[in-house]
Design a protein around this motif. Structure first.
Motif, PDB file in Angstrom:
ATOM      1  N   ALA A 223       0.820  -1.210   0.000  1.00  6.06           N
ATOM      2  CA  ALA A 223       0.000   0.000   0.000  1.00  6.06           C
ATOM      3  C   ALA A 223       0.858   1.266   0.000  1.00  6.06           C
ATOM      4  N   ILE A 224       1.900   1.303   0.830  1.00  7.00           N
ATOM      5  CA  ILE A 224       2.735   2.502   0.901  1.00  7.00           C
ATOM      6  C   ILE A 224       3.502   2.707  -0.404  1.00  7.00           C
ATOM      7  N   HIS A 225       3.948   1.612  -1.010  1.00  4.57           N
ATOM      8  CA  HIS A 225       4.669   1.679  -2.281  1.00  4.57           C
ATOM      9  C   HIS A 225       3.745   2.174  -3.389  1.00  4.57           C
ATOM     10  N   SER A 226       2.544   1.648  -3.448  1.00  3.84           N
ATOM     11  CA  SER A 226       1.591   2.073  -4.480  1.00  3.84           C
ATOM     12  C   SER A 226       1.239   3.545  -4.341  1.00  3.84           C
ATOM     13  N   ASN A 227       1.194   4.021  -3.104  1.00  2.00           N
ATOM     14  CA  ASN A 227       0.923   5.444  -2.884  1.00  2.00           C
ATOM     15  C   ASN A 227       2.103   6.306  -3.338  1.00  2.00           C
ATOM     16  N   ILE A 228       3.319   5.835  -3.107  1.00  2.00           N
ATOM     17  CA  ILE A 228       4.508   6.588  -3.519  1.00  2.00           C
ATOM     18  C   ILE A 228       4.585   6.706  -5.036  1.00  2.00           C
ATOM     19  N   ILE A 229       4.264   5.637  -5.764  1.00  2.00           N
ATOM     20  CA  ILE A 229       4.360   5.740  -7.223  1.00  2.00           C
ATOM     21  C   ILE A 229       3.276   6.668  -7.780  1.00  2.00           C
ATOM     22  N   LYS A 230       2.180   6.810  -7.039  1.00  2.00           N
ATOM     23  CA  LYS A 230       1.130   7.744  -7.484  1.00  2.00           C
ATOM     24  C   LYS A 230       1.468   9.189  -7.149  1.00  2.00           C
ATOM     25  N   THR A 231       2.017   9.406  -5.970  1.00  2.00           N
ATOM     26  CA  THR A 231       2.223  10.791  -5.506  1.00  2.00           C
ATOM     27  C   THR A 231       3.610  11.332  -5.817  1.00  2.00           C
ATOM     28  N   ASP A 232       4.546  10.450  -6.196  1.00  2.00           N
ATOM     29  CA  ASP A 232       5.920  10.901  -6.400  1.00  2.00           C
ATOM     30  C   ASP A 232       6.506  10.334  -7.690  1.00  2.00           C
ATOM     31  N   THR A 233       6.868   9.061  -7.698  1.00  3.42           N
ATOM     32  CA  THR A 233       7.628   8.478  -8.801  1.00  3.42           C
ATOM     33  C   THR A 233       6.965   8.675 -10.159  1.00  3.42           C
ATOM     34  N   PHE A 234       5.670   8.373 -10.233  1.00  4.29           N
ATOM     35  CA  PHE A 234       4.930   8.483 -11.499  1.00  4.29           C
ATOM     36  C   PHE A 234       3.733   9.427 -11.368  1.00  4.29           C
ATOM     37  N   ARG A 235       3.931  10.492 -10.624  1.00  2.00           N
ATOM     38  CA  ARG A 235       2.812  11.402 -10.337  1.00  2.00           C
ATOM     39  C   ARG A 235       2.140  11.927 -11.611  1.00  2.00           C
ATOM     40  N   ASP A 236       2.933  12.356 -12.599  1.00  2.00           N
ATOM     41  CA  ASP A 236       2.356  12.883 -13.837  1.00  2.00           C
ATOM     42  C   ASP A 236       1.481  11.843 -14.527  1.00  2.00           C
ATOM     43  N   PHE A 237       1.912  10.599 -14.486  1.00  2.00           N
ATOM     44  CA  PHE A 237       1.168   9.543 -15.162  1.00  2.00           C
ATOM     45  C   PHE A 237      -0.100   9.182 -14.396  1.00  2.00           C
ATOM     46  N   TYR A 238      -0.039   9.282 -13.071  1.00  2.00           N
ATOM     47  CA  TYR A 238      -1.247   9.067 -12.277  1.00  2.00           C
ATOM     48  C   TYR A 238      -2.285  10.147 -12.588  1.00  2.00           C
ATOM     49  N   GLU A 239      -1.828  11.375 -12.750  1.00  2.00           N
ATOM     50  CA  GLU A 239      -2.759  12.455 -13.100  1.00  2.00           C
ATOM     51  C   GLU A 239      -3.316  12.261 -14.503  1.00  2.00           C
ATOM     52  N   MET A 240      -2.541  11.610 -15.365  1.00  2.00           N
ATOM     53  CA  MET A 240      -2.988  11.328 -16.736  1.00  2.00           C
ATOM     54  C   MET A 240      -3.953  10.148 -16.775  1.00  2.00           C
ATOM     55  N   TYR A 241      -3.626   9.086 -16.053  1.00  5.24           N
ATOM     56  CA  TYR A 241      -4.408   7.846 -16.084  1.00  5.24           C
ATOM     57  C   TYR A 241      -4.759   7.386 -14.663  1.00  5.24           C
ATOM     58  N   PRO A 242      -5.541   8.130 -13.903  1.00  9.54           N
ATOM     59  CA  PRO A 242      -5.792   7.748 -12.502  1.00  9.54           C
ATOM     60  C   PRO A 242      -6.455   6.383 -12.356  1.00  9.54           C
ATOM     61  N   ASP A 243      -7.243   5.969 -13.342  1.00  9.78           N
ATOM     62  CA  ASP A 243      -7.963   4.702 -13.222  1.00  9.78           C
ATOM     63  C   ASP A 243      -7.058   3.486 -13.427  1.00  9.78           C
ATOM     64  N   ARG A 244      -5.875   3.705 -13.958  1.00 18.07           N
ATOM     65  CA  ARG A 244      -4.979   2.570 -14.214  1.00 18.07           C
ATOM     66  C   ARG A 244      -4.234   2.128 -12.959  1.00 18.07           C
ATOM     67  N   PHE A 245      -4.065   3.005 -11.994  1.00 13.98           N
ATOM     68  CA  PHE A 245      -3.190   2.730 -10.847  1.00 13.98           C
ATOM     69  C   PHE A 245      -3.937   2.015  -9.732  1.00 13.98           C
ATOM     70  N   GLN A 246      -3.311   0.987  -9.186  1.00 14.41           N
ATOM     71  CA  GLN A 246      -3.910   0.235  -8.086  1.00 14.41           C
ATOM     72  C   GLN A 246      -2.806  -0.423  -7.255  1.00 14.41           C
TER      73      GLN A 246
END
Length: 517
Positions: free
Chosen positions: A120-143
């Motif tokens: 859970a903590i790792h998945s949150n980091i890739i959304k908020t930091d590592t791949f933040r731009d991509f999460y903002e582009m494709y929020p439904d893809r991240f889990q």
């Protein structure tokens, strides 16, 4: 094909477009629906970047496909975030700062219908930091898909004694439904059950002690804390921090030979990448420290250190059932998940660790009182980086730490070569990328709490029961079902197995038919 390798995206596109003759859009839809990306690290050096000059020479058509994928993707970015040229630069899979490279992690995200971290903590980091731009582009893809381990190998097979006493209390359904272990919590105050847990652990420790004597010619005290740190050798996993604690204990004994310490056997094992200089140096330091401590008559059996060579599954099956303490001490925010931590937990070892990776969810399951947590949290690590980390101030302000680092630097553990470990000293005092020195004092205090807790065997055993009983979430059965249902959209089929004799007959009949052919 989850955990997709990055080259398969463009290879699938090449097959569909060049060989099968599909239009680009149709081929791309098939590729995205076929692929999903499981990320296993947030360390920048571990996220692959391939030089374009190499691709141009070896895989020119694949490079053309990557360029076109990037062109189409950046058009999509431009439509969603018009006028944001800096975002387009950040998100391009073609990196042009210095040597021109392809960012393969970005390609994986663009070409997948699902992207997940493994805790859970790792998945949150890739959304908020590592791949933040991509999460903002494709929020439904991240889990998130928290890792799991198989209870068949990591309890039933490797720890039959513990498996038997669990089955005596709650039956055998836990073998395929690990959540059934929750029933053990009702026996956490049952003294006879606790003594049975202790008995099995002691038997496992004695077997491991015999193995260590045979393989390494080191006699260890099977009544000591078996303190075990087995995982890949890497600076972020902080085997060095463990060694700093070992030397702290050694120095305490040397300073006061009559000191009353809870005996401890520290075992460290793991493989290192062949070209990883610092990892190899850490292994050398562990062995040199072990050589000094294990041959010091003043220390005796109060402290022993063993480097476990050739760490592998068959060795883990001996180590994990015998562990009292599991070391999971990575710098917060660097460990994606871990599965060793789950294996130790399932076998009734207590964890000393940071709030990193799956340790966070383990703590949530078992409660703060059943785990030894120390050190900075992720937000504290990030704040320390932003404010400017000065490792030297910790070296100068802590006399124990100062002594230890000077011993490492001045050849105390390498009399044949006083300069052998200078790279370790310099990396800690002048850089300390993973902030060992900042966490050192809290780690030592936490280890002292471990020793104090170990003095009360029944209370320790009670904590062990809560660890075992809280392991249900960390079964690979749960993980696999989540991947199947939430990424691939499939449900398990009920398979009616034949009775054993029916199955055997059918196999025998098949063999006879094959022989006739």
């Amino acid at each position: 094909m989850t955990h997709i390798r990055p080259w398969r995206y463009h290879e699938l596109m090449r097959i569909l477009v060049d060989i099968e003759g599909l239009p680009w859009d149709k081929a791309w839809t098939i590729t995205v629906n076929t692929c999903a990306y499981t990320n296993h690290t947030v360390l920048p050096e571990a996220l692959e970047r391939w030089p374009t000059h190499l691709l141009e020479r070896l895989l020119p058509r694949h490079l053309e496909i990557m360029y076109y994928i990037n062109h189409r993707f950046l058009e999509e970015v431009s439509k969603k975030f018009p006028g944001d040229s800096d975002r387009m630069r950040r998100m391009s899979i073609v990196e042009e700062d210095g040597e021109k490279k392809i960012n393969m992690a970005y390609l994986c995200i663009i070409g997948s219908h699902a992207v997940n971290g493994v805790a859970a903590i790792h998945s949150n980091i890739i959304k908020t930091d590592t791949f933040r731009d991509f999460y903002e582009m494709y929020p439904d893809r991240f889990q998130n898909k928290t890792n799991g381990i198989t209870p068949r190998r990591w309890l039933l097979l490797c720890n039959p004694g513990l498996s038997d006493i669990i089955a005596d209390k709650i039956g055998e359904d836990w073998v395929t439904d690990l959540y059934q272990l929750q029933q053990l919590k009702q026996f956490a105050d049952d003294e006879q059950f606790l003594r049975n847990i202790m008995k099995v652990k002691q038997e496992n420790k004695m077997r491991l002690a015999t193995y260590i004597q045979q393989e390494y010619n080191v006699t260890v005290n099977s009544s000591s804390i078996f303190d075990i740190h087995v995982k890949r050798i890497h600076e972020y996993k902080r085997q060095l921090l463990n060694i700093l604690h070992v030397i702290t204990m050694y120095n305490r004994i040397k300073k006061n030979p009559s000191i009353q310490l809870v005996p401890r056997t520290v075992m460290i094992g793991g493989k290192a990448a062949p070209g990883y200089h610092m990892a190899k140096l850490i292994i050398k330091l562990v062995n040199n420290v072990a050589n000094v401590i294990n041959n010091d008559p003043i220390v005796g059996d109060r402290l022993k250190v063993v480097f476990l060579e050739n760490y592998r599954v068959s060795l883990a099956e001996k180590i994990i059932p015998a562990a009292d303490l599991s070391e999971q001490i990575s710098t917060a925010g660097t460990e994606a998940s871990g599965t060793g931590n789950m294996k130790f937990m399932l076998n009734g070892a207590l964890t000393i660790g940071t709030l990193d990776g799956a340790n966070v969810e383990m703590t949530e399951e078992m409660g703060d009182e059943n785990i030894f947590i120390f050190g900075m949290k992720v937000d504290e690590v990030e704040e320390t980086k932003r404010s400017g980390y000065n490792a030297q101030q910790y070296y100068e302000s802590n006399s124990d730490l100062h002594q230890i680092l000077d011993q490492i630097n001045n050849g105390y553990f390498s009399p044949e070569d006083a300069n052998l470990f200078k790279d370790i000293y310099n990396s800690l005092v002048y850089t300390d990328r993973f902030m060992l020195l900042k966490d050192y004092e809290d780690y030592i205090k936490c280890q002292d709490r471990v020793s104090e807790a170990f003095k009360n065997p029944l209370e320790w055993a009670k904590m062990c029961v809560h660890n075992i009983a809280s392991s249900g979430k960390f079964s690979s059965d749960r993980t696999i079902k989540e991947y199947a249902r939430q990424i691939w959209g499939v449900e398990p089929n009920e398979i009616k197995l034949p009775a054993p004799h029916e199955g055997l007959d059918s196999f025998q009949d098949t063999d006879k038919k094959d022989e006739k052919k």
